[in-house]
Design a protein around this motif. Structure first.
Motif, mmCIF file in Angstrom:
data_model
loop_
_atom_site.group_PDB
_atom_site.id
_atom_site.type_symbol
_atom_site.label_atom_id
_atom_site.label_comp_id
_atom_site.label_asym_id
_atom_site.label_seq_id
_atom_site.Cartn_x
_atom_site.Cartn_y
_atom_site.Cartn_z
ATOM 1 N N PRO A 292 0.814 -1.230 0.000
ATOM 2 C CA PRO A 292 0.000 0.000 0.000
ATOM 3 C C PRO A 292 0.840 1.270 0.000
ATOM 4 C CG PRO A 292 0.192 -0.833 2.221
ATOM 5 C CD PRO A 292 0.979 -1.778 1.352
ATOM 6 N N PHE A 293 1.630 1.481 -1.053
ATOM 7 C CA PHE A 293 2.484 2.669 -1.042
ATOM 8 C C PHE A 293 2.379 3.463 -2.336
ATOM 9 C CE2 PHE A 293 5.404 -0.749 -2.553
ATOM 10 C CZ PHE A 293 5.761 -0.232 -3.781
ATOM 11 N N GLU A 294 2.853 4.702 -2.255
ATOM 12 C CA GLU A 294 3.039 5.555 -3.426
ATOM 13 C C GLU A 294 4.527 5.750 -3.632
ATOM 14 O OE1 GLU A 294 0.582 9.102 -3.796
ATOM 15 O OE2 GLU A 294 -0.564 8.402 -2.056
ATOM 16 N N VAL A 295 4.935 5.997 -4.874
ATOM 17 C CA VAL A 295 6.354 6.133 -5.210
ATOM 18 C C VAL A 295 6.608 7.468 -5.883
ATOM 19 C CG1 VAL A 295 8.294 5.161 -6.502
ATOM 20 C CG2 VAL A 295 6.575 3.644 -5.540
ATOM 21 N N GLU A 296 7.727 8.087 -5.510
ATOM 22 C CA GLU A 296 8.172 9.318 -6.162
ATOM 23 C C GLU A 296 9.564 9.082 -6.737
ATOM 24 O OE1 GLU A 296 9.225 13.983 -5.047
ATOM 25 O OE2 GLU A 296 9.129 12.462 -3.478
ATOM 26 N N GLU A 297 9.695 9.281 -8.045
ATOM 27 C CA GLU A 297 11.020 9.216 -8.668
ATOM 28 C C GLU A 297 11.769 10.496 -8.313
ATOM 29 O OE1 GLU A 297 12.382 6.828 -10.540
ATOM 30 O OE2 GLU A 297 10.627 5.485 -10.590
ATOM 31 N N LEU A 298 12.958 10.361 -7.777
ATOM 32 C CA LEU A 298 13.713 11.535 -7.354
ATOM 33 C C LEU A 298 14.427 12.173 -8.543
ATOM 34 C CD1 LEU A 298 15.239 10.235 -4.003
ATOM 35 C CD2 LEU A 298 13.246 11.703 -4.331
ATOM 36 N N THR A 299 14.119 13.425 -8.804
ATOM 37 C CA THR A 299 14.782 14.158 -9.861
ATOM 38 C C THR A 299 16.163 14.603 -9.380
ATOM 39 O OG1 THR A 299 13.929 16.298 -9.135
ATOM 40 C CG2 THR A 299 12.548 15.017 -10.660
ATOM 41 N N GLU A 300 16.942 15.101 -10.297
ATOM 42 C CA GLU A 300 18.260 15.646 -9.945
ATOM 43 C C GLU A 300 18.101 16.768 -8.912
ATOM 44 O OE1 GLU A 300 20.781 18.237 -12.732
ATOM 45 O OE2 GLU A 300 21.588 16.219 -13.035
ATOM 46 N N GLU A 301 17.103 17.604 -9.114
ATOM 47 C CA GLU A 301 16.850 18.704 -8.180
ATOM 48 C C GLU A 301 16.465 18.171 -6.799
ATOM 49 O OE1 GLU A 301 13.219 21.673 -7.979
ATOM 50 O OE2 GLU A 301 14.635 22.339 -9.521
ATOM 51 N N ASN A 302 15.601 17.136 -6.764
ATOM 52 C CA ASN A 302 15.227 16.516 -5.487
ATOM 53 C C ASN A 302 16.455 16.046 -4.726
ATOM 54 O OD1 ASN A 302 12.345 14.817 -6.936
ATOM 55 N ND2 ASN A 302 12.428 16.784 -5.869
ATOM 56 N N ARG A 303 17.350 15.348 -5.440
ATOM 57 C CA ARG A 303 18.525 14.760 -4.781
ATOM 58 C C ARG A 303 19.482 15.841 -4.293
ATOM 59 N NH1 ARG A 303 21.373 11.585 -8.475
ATOM 60 N NH2 ARG A 303 20.055 12.160 -10.227
ATOM 61 N N LEU A 304 19.632 16.898 -5.058
ATOM 62 C CA LEU A 304 20.465 18.017 -4.619
ATOM 63 C C LEU A 304 19.907 18.646 -3.343
ATOM 64 C CD1 LEU A 304 21.146 19.759 -8.054
ATOM 65 C CD2 LEU A 304 22.903 18.746 -6.587
ATOM 66 N N ASN A 305 18.610 18.936 -3.354
ATOM 67 C CA ASN A 305 18.002 19.617 -2.214
ATOM 68 C C ASN A 305 17.952 18.737 -0.973
ATOM 69 O OD1 ASN A 305 17.686 21.866 -3.811
ATOM 70 N ND2 ASN A 305 15.530 21.473 -4.275
ATOM 71 N N GLU A 306 17.708 17.441 -1.156
ATOM 72 C CA GLU A 306 17.712 16.538 -0.003
ATOM 73 C C GLU A 306 19.099 16.484 0.624
ATOM 74 O OE1 GLU A 306 16.004 12.741 0.010
ATOM 75 O OE2 GLU A 306 14.061 13.400 -0.744
ATOM 76 N N TYR A 307 20.126 16.452 -0.233
ATOM 77 C CA TYR A 307 21.481 16.401 0.314
ATOM 78 C C TYR A 307 21.815 17.695 1.061
ATOM 79 C CZ TYR A 307 26.477 16.188 0.821
ATOM 80 O OH TYR A 307 27.740 16.217 1.360
ATOM 81 N N ILE A 308 21.412 18.834 0.510
ATOM 82 C CA ILE A 308 21.656 20.113 1.183
ATOM 83 C C ILE A 308 20.963 20.125 2.549
ATOM 84 C CG2 ILE A 308 21.145 22.594 1.111
ATOM 85 C CD1 ILE A 308 21.469 22.375 -1.975
ATOM 86 N N MET A 309 19.696 19.750 2.589
ATOM 87 C CA MET A 309 18.921 19.789 3.826
ATOM 88 C C MET A 309 19.514 18.875 4.899
ATOM 89 S SD MET A 309 16.446 20.798 5.746
ATOM 90 C CE MET A 309 15.206 21.651 4.761
#
Length: 373
Positions: A292-309
């Motif tokens: 029972p899950f939803e999936v989000e493909e991580l974009t380049e921008e997502n990965r950059l911002n997650e690493y910064i945070m």
């Protein structure tokens, strides 16, 4: 190396400030444990065969489970994965659950670490929060766990709420130091939407929170922790040398993890997924052998911002070369965007690593948000 998080969605009562997913009804407890075990089985390939070095029971209140239920879940994991011989296995616990018989029975499990939700050593504050334990139980639970041989213990405290004077905050910290535990997590109270606390503030039944108070008590916290030999290795976390939470550190360093149970999140480097935050829907899906899950493909921008945070929150900081590995040219862009924070003495740079200064830690989320791509 990877981790597994298990969300146990049950609590005895609802803390006024909490917006995590849980139910105060234990009606489906047996079915939930079985469904979690089934989800672990269905998700056995998610981590690509990597060795499991951390297992974390969170919630909710995982200490509501008994030793047999905990063992069932852990045995399911060890039957499907290679688990490191020195794996850190953490159980979040409320003080009122760690009575003598419970602590004794938990010695029959592979649990190696307790995360105890103390929050305060003042009964009037615990009542205001709608916690289920009393101050005396908090101290007693830690001592019982230590006497039973559990040395790897962390405890939670909360600051920044209207009833907490600086004198009381100092008392809470000193009491915790007196218990001689190697790790402390301390959180500034926030008013989350759709919580009882949000309603109380809206209806003026409790004063609004003060940013000035929270900042002052955070500075007190950092000062006292440093005096006691704790390393401030993440904004809300302090540990004696080498006693970091391995599981949470893996989150901040971008290590893969599988989350099981209602509302649990998972991350494999390329995607993030999250389970439905509804016990009945979760149980129904697993009964039908569905995930029972939803999936989000991580974009380049997502990965950059997650690493910064995540990286800026830690003592290890943001490695500009890692940004370049995600996307070429980002090192130069970020250094330019960071200049105002160097001028304010909120950020400092050592070779290719950016870290927060003492004053910068007061603005961690703001700084990260301003540096997002």
């Amino acid at each position: 190396m990877a981790g597994i998080y298990i969300h146990i969605p049950f609590c005895k009562q609802a803390c006024h400030y909490c917006d995590f997913h849980f139910s105060t009804s234990l009606k489906y407890r047996d079915e939930m444990v079985g469904s979690i075990a089934k989800e672990i089985t269905l998700q056995k390939d998610y981590l690509g065969g990597e060795t499991i070095n951390t297992i974390y029971f969170g919630g909710g209140t995982p200490s509501l489970l008994n030793a047999d239920e905990i063992n069932r879940i852990i045995n399911t994991i060890t039957g499907l994965h290679t688990v490191a011989s020195d794996a850190e296995i953490t159980l979040e616990a409320n003080p009122d659950d760690l009575h003598a018989a419970a602590v004794k029975s938990l010695r029959r499990t592979p649990v190696t670490r307790f995360s105890i939700g103390i929050q305060s050593f003042f009964d009037e504050d615990l009542l205001w929060m709608n916690r289920a334990h009393h101050a005396a139980e908090a101290e007693a639970s830690v001592k019982r766990a230590q006497d039973a041989g559990f040395e790897n213990i962390t405890a939670d405290l909360i600051y920044g709420y209207p009833m907490l004077t600086d004198v009381k905050w100092k008392h809470n910290m000193d009491t915790l130091f007196g218990l001689d535990i190697p790790h402390v997590s301390a959180y500034s109270l926030t008013v989350e939407p759709r919580t009882a606390l949000a309603t109380f503030v809206k209806n003026k039944k409790t004063p609004p929170l003060s940013d000035q108070q929270s900042a002052g008590q955070f500075l007190m916290l950092m000062e006292q922790m440093e005096k006691r030999g704790f390393e401030h290795y993440e904004i809300s976390n302090f540990a004696k040398p080498g006693q970091y939470s391995r599981h949470n550190t893996n989150y901040w360093k971008g290590v893969k993890y599988l989350g099981v149970g209602p509302s649990a999140h998972s991350f494999n480097g390329d995607t993030r997924q999250w389970n439905v935050a509804n016990n009945a829907k979760y149980l129904a899906a697993l009964a039908d052998n569905k995930l029972p899950f939803e999936v989000e493909e991580l974009t380049e921008e997502n990965r950059l911002n997650e690493y910064i945070m995540t990286s800026l929150r830690t003592q290890w900081g943001l490695d500009l070369s890692k940004l370049e590995q995600i996307a070429a040219g980002t090192k130069t862009i970020l250094q330019k965007e960071a200049r105002p924070f160097f001028t304010k003495d909120w950020l400092k740079q050592d070779n290719d690593t950016l870290t927060l200064t003492l004053s910068g830690k007061l603005y961690a989320d703001h700084i990260a948000g301003e540096l997002f791509f």
